[in-house]
Scaffold this motif. Structure first.
Motif, PDB file in Angstrom:
ATOM      1  N   ALA A  13       7.258  -0.964  -0.283  1.00 18.86           N
ATOM      2  CA  ALA A  13       6.979  -0.893   1.150  1.00 18.86           C
ATOM      3  C   ALA A  13       7.576   0.377   1.756  1.00 18.86           C
ATOM      4  CB  ALA A  13       7.516  -2.133   1.853  1.00 18.86           C
ATOM      5  N   THR A  14       8.774   0.715   1.342  1.00 20.20           N
ATOM      6  CA  THR A  14       9.428   1.923   1.849  1.00 20.20           C
ATOM      7  C   THR A  14       8.630   3.167   1.476  1.00 20.20           C
ATOM      8  OG1 THR A  14      11.581   0.845   1.691  1.00 20.20           O
ATOM      9  CG2 THR A  14      11.579   3.242   1.823  1.00 20.20           C
ATOM     10  N   ALA A  15       8.136   3.199   0.257  1.00 18.70           N
ATOM     11  CA  ALA A  15       7.360   4.354  -0.207  1.00 18.70           C
ATOM     12  C   ALA A  15       5.972   4.400   0.421  1.00 18.70           C
ATOM     13  CB  ALA A  15       7.248   4.325  -1.726  1.00 18.70           C
ATOM     14  N   ALA A  16       5.382   3.249   0.703  1.00 17.24           N
ATOM     15  CA  ALA A  16       3.976   3.196   1.126  1.00 17.24           C
ATOM     16  C   ALA A  16       3.768   3.203   2.632  1.00 17.24           C
ATOM     17  CB  ALA A  16       3.311   1.948   0.544  1.00 17.24           C
ATOM     18  N   ILE A  17       4.759   2.818   3.425  1.00 15.54           N
ATOM     19  CA  ILE A  17       4.542   2.617   4.863  1.00 15.54           C
ATOM     20  C   ILE A  17       4.015   3.866   5.554  1.00 15.54           C
ATOM     21  CG2 ILE A  17       6.941   3.072   5.506  1.00 15.54           C
ATOM     22  CD1 ILE A  17       4.670   0.465   7.173  1.00 15.54           C
ATOM     23  N   GLY A  18       4.547   5.024   5.232  1.00 12.13           N
ATOM     24  CA  GLY A  18       4.086   6.253   5.881  1.00 12.13           C
ATOM     25  C   GLY A  18       2.628   6.550   5.580  1.00 12.13           C
TER      26      GLY A  18
END
Length: 165
Positions: A13-18
């Protein structure tokens, strides 16, 4: 969900949110709606995390989730407001080039149908292949090609084939 799965999801989620937020923004043209769509997509992914194949297709599934959320948002009655700007009324850059072209493209993206917009964004922004785009949208590869082609033609018409200054 197990602790390790929680950690894996948090990392994903941290990697994909942006990336999901930017894709949603290009789909809807509103940062607040894009943020909501990205978060809703992550909630959908979280709910299915145990069942998802994490070795392949996770990013495709994430894009599918965010596109679905944006299209679902557009169907809600309070989201059906249409811009009153005519294509000729779209902002144009000044001679010095102070206005950022990104704003022009985003304004023009709002002027093309949702299906074409989804194909153009996924193919040319998210850099998905024709097959991945077809899988995300649940359509055939031929439809992806034709929708992308029509969307690009309409974008060119809305933006006017400007030559770089």
């Amino acid at each position: 969900m197990r602790r390790r799965d929680e950690a894996d999801f948090t990392e994903f989620a941290t990697a994909a949110i942006g990336r999901l937020r930017r894709t949603a923004y290009l789909m809807c043209g509103d940062w607040h709606r894009a943020e909501d769509a990205a978060q809703d997509a992550l909630v959908r992914i979280y709910r299915r995390w145990d069942k998802l194949n994490r070795t392949q297709g996770l990013n495709t599934y994430a894009h599918k989730a965010v596109v679905t959320v944006v299209l679902d948002q557009a169907k809600r009655p309070w989201r059906r407001e249409q811009s009153t700007a005519e294509p000729g009324e779209l902002p144009r850059p000044d001679a010095i080039g102070i206005i950022d072209d990104r704003h022009l493209v985003i304004a023009a993206l709002e002027g093309i149908p949702a299906g074409q917009r989804a194909c153009v964004v996924l193919r040319h922004y998210a850099d998905l292949s024709i097959e991945e785009t077809a899988q995300v949208l649940g359509i055939s590869t031929g439809t992806v090609k034709s929708q992308t082609s029509r969307g690009l033609l309409q974008l060119r018409a809305l933006l006017g084939e400007r030559t770089p200054s």
